[in-house]
Write a protein that holds these residues in place. Sequence first.
Motif, mmCIF file in Angstrom:
data_model
loop_
_atom_site.group_PDB
_atom_site.id
_atom_site.type_symbol
_atom_site.label_atom_id
_atom_site.label_comp_id
_atom_site.label_asym_id
_atom_site.label_seq_id
_atom_site.Cartn_x
_atom_site.Cartn_y
_atom_site.Cartn_z
ATOM 1 N N SER A 76 34.127 83.302 -101.497
ATOM 2 C CA SER A 76 34.252 82.600 -100.245
ATOM 3 C C SER A 76 34.259 83.533 -99.013
ATOM 4 N N GLN A 77 34.707 84.937 -99.178
ATOM 5 C CA GLN A 77 35.197 85.713 -98.176
ATOM 6 C C GLN A 77 33.909 86.663 -97.654
ATOM 7 N N VAL A 78 32.869 86.606 -98.752
ATOM 8 C CA VAL A 78 31.857 87.626 -98.735
ATOM 9 C C VAL A 78 30.434 86.943 -98.669
ATOM 10 N N ALA A 79 29.683 87.546 -97.810
ATOM 11 C CA ALA A 79 28.145 87.250 -97.723
ATOM 12 C C ALA A 79 27.365 88.412 -97.772
ATOM 13 N N VAL A 80 26.355 88.506 -98.944
ATOM 14 C CA VAL A 80 25.759 89.711 -99.189
ATOM 15 C C VAL A 80 23.973 89.199 -98.871
ATOM 16 N N ARG A 81 23.346 90.108 -98.430
ATOM 17 C CA ARG A 81 21.906 89.502 -98.161
ATOM 18 C C ARG A 81 21.121 90.893 -98.343
ATOM 19 N N ALA A 82 19.805 90.986 -99.070
ATOM 20 C CA ALA A 82 19.098 92.079 -99.461
ATOM 21 C C ALA A 82 17.681 91.885 -99.272
ATOM 22 N N ASP A 83 17.027 92.811 -98.353
ATOM 23 C CA ASP A 83 15.632 92.558 -98.191
ATOM 24 C C ASP A 83 14.757 92.746 -99.510
ATOM 25 N N GLN A 127 32.546 93.375 -111.638
ATOM 26 C CA GLN A 127 32.599 92.201 -110.889
ATOM 27 C C GLN A 127 31.278 91.988 -110.076
ATOM 28 N N PHE A 128 30.863 90.729 -110.509
ATOM 29 C CA PHE A 128 29.516 90.240 -110.304
ATOM 30 C C PHE A 128 29.627 89.613 -108.954
ATOM 31 N N VAL A 129 29.289 90.405 -107.808
ATOM 32 C CA VAL A 129 29.112 89.760 -106.453
ATOM 33 C C VAL A 129 27.746 89.380 -106.291
ATOM 34 N N PRO A 130 27.613 87.855 -105.913
ATOM 35 C CA PRO A 130 26.361 87.527 -105.726
ATOM 36 C C PRO A 130 25.492 88.083 -104.334
ATOM 37 N N ILE A 131 24.378 88.341 -104.645
ATOM 38 C CA ILE A 131 23.551 88.606 -103.473
ATOM 39 C C ILE A 131 22.268 87.756 -103.250
ATOM 40 N N GLU A 132 22.069 87.502 -101.851
ATOM 41 C CA GLU A 132 20.988 86.544 -101.606
ATOM 42 C C GLU A 132 19.811 87.438 -101.374
ATOM 43 N N SER A 133 18.633 87.332 -102.165
ATOM 44 C CA SER A 133 17.565 87.941 -102.086
ATOM 45 C C SER A 133 16.755 87.396 -100.937
ATOM 46 N N VAL A 134 16.295 87.889 -100.013
ATOM 47 C CA VAL A 134 15.693 87.420 -98.844
ATOM 48 C C VAL A 134 14.124 87.799 -99.143
ATOM 49 N N GLU A 135 13.516 86.652 -99.357
ATOM 50 C CA GLU A 135 11.977 86.977 -99.825
ATOM 51 C C GLU A 135 11.304 86.788 -98.319
ATOM 52 N N PRO A 136 10.345 87.739 -97.927
ATOM 53 C CA PRO A 136 9.947 87.678 -96.548
ATOM 54 C C PRO A 136 8.837 86.466 -96.383
ATOM 55 N N ASN A 137 8.500 85.929 -97.493
ATOM 56 C CA ASN A 137 7.568 84.899 -97.572
ATOM 57 C C ASN A 137 8.213 83.459 -97.208
ATOM 58 N N ASP A 139 11.718 83.568 -95.532
ATOM 59 C CA ASP A 139 12.906 84.226 -94.543
ATOM 60 C C ASP A 139 12.309 85.303 -93.961
ATOM 61 N N VAL A 140 12.038 85.129 -92.643
ATOM 62 C CA VAL A 140 11.545 86.595 -92.037
ATOM 63 C C VAL A 140 12.730 87.171 -91.583
ATOM 64 N N SER A 141 13.921 86.937 -91.639
ATOM 65 C CA SER A 141 15.122 87.532 -91.094
ATOM 66 C C SER A 141 15.254 88.956 -91.252
ATOM 67 N N LEU A 142 14.941 89.579 -92.403
ATOM 68 C CA LEU A 142 15.351 90.842 -92.670
ATOM 69 C C LEU A 142 14.116 91.813 -92.746
ATOM 70 N N GLU A 143 12.651 90.983 -92.578
ATOM 71 C CA GLU A 143 11.567 91.769 -92.677
ATOM 72 C C GLU A 143 10.386 90.990 -91.593
ATOM 73 N N GLY A 144 11.050 90.957 -90.334
ATOM 74 C CA GLY A 144 9.984 90.333 -89.276
ATOM 75 C C GLY A 144 9.031 91.093 -88.835
ATOM 76 N N LEU A 248 18.978 89.284 -85.725
ATOM 77 C CA LEU A 248 20.101 88.535 -84.814
ATOM 78 C C LEU A 248 20.855 87.557 -85.197
ATOM 79 N N PRO A 249 19.930 86.238 -85.586
ATOM 80 C CA PRO A 249 20.672 85.145 -86.077
ATOM 81 C C PRO A 249 21.878 85.238 -87.005
#
Length: 386
Positions: A76-83, A127-137, A139-144, A248-249
């Motif tokens: 709950s304390q951690v958020a991870v995102r990867a392009d 320790q398996f830390v969840p990672i959100e895989s940000v797919e450009p098609n 979600d444009v946030s990490l590869e706009g 930025l968002p």
Amino acid sequence: MSNDKILGIVVIARHGDRQGFYQDPDSYTASATSITPLGEKQESQLGSLLRSLYLDASSPTYIQGISNSTSLFQQSQVAVRADAGGEGGVIFDSAVALLQGLWPPTPLSSTILANGNNITSPLNGYQFVPIESVEPNEDVSLEGFTSCNTLNDHIAAFYDSPAFLEKANQSASFLSQLHSYLDGRAVTLENMIYDYMNVQSIHDANFASRLPPTFLARARDLANFHEYGVFSDSQANGIGNIAARTMLPSILTAFQRIANASDPLRLHYSSISYKPFLSLFNMTGLVQSGEVEAGIVNYVAAVVFEVRQPASGDEPVLRFNFKNGSDDTSFHSHDLHFSGWNGDGDVPLATFINAFQPVAVNTTLDWCNVCGQTTDRGLVLLVPVS
């Protein structure tokens, strides 16, 4: 102030060392590549440094309330995102390696079954830390910056600009000397020759011994000019800053969540390519003030925004820290310079949000309008270009 409390951090880090790849100089469409063991080690070391700074309860920069380095991480304390875009799994794998250093294996990652057996997670308590895989098609946030038609126009205009043509003319003699080192690659200022030279210099002993000692640095200077010209703009809301504007968002939301005492988030981490760094440095005045170089950040470069609560009880502030890769041994704080802020010390959180929220690209529809895009990334309806 030394007695400020750190409420949480927002980390933005580039991937680690990888194999070579190609990206189109006009559209920045990239070919897939792979992370190397060196890249994995670099990322793990960065994670370990972050752990020592922010998870060690005895550290002066310990994050208040976070599960410390003697405990298991709390999801709950951690958020991870990867392009998860054009470079294949490199950026995602970099996030995995960094998280190994930030939350290493521990015997605490275990459970006692009803029959009395003690079961420890694989790999000695990984320790398996969840990672959100940000797919450009999706979600444009990490590869706009890819599939963005107005950015493509910006790139073409940059290549036709007097400054670029002058630089191309000045560098022509040097570029003509590179043909024998580039394995048939086109040698022009538009083409990304530096990446190939850099990768070969790290991984090919024969190439490294053949290359004249000044050539890599000279190619890096040209790449810096090239990339900063593409991924910067004279106006904060300019298309050249699109790589940071789409990020930025998520950044601003993370700041607000961390500052909200009822929200458990304490650490937000985005694993990205080098492009958003250039736009971010441009938008925050770091290049203009001379605090940061106008150019490509090194592998494993990282920005850490510290969300701090002043001892006075005033509103939270932001402190900007930057470490330019594994050769840079520590993070360095820098003053930001932007409309509404004079660059003197920590920035009030509200001041930063009020300055950058208006230029953020918040949704795929916003991105569609800004980029003049009506077909890619699932867009099927004509949308007016703003």
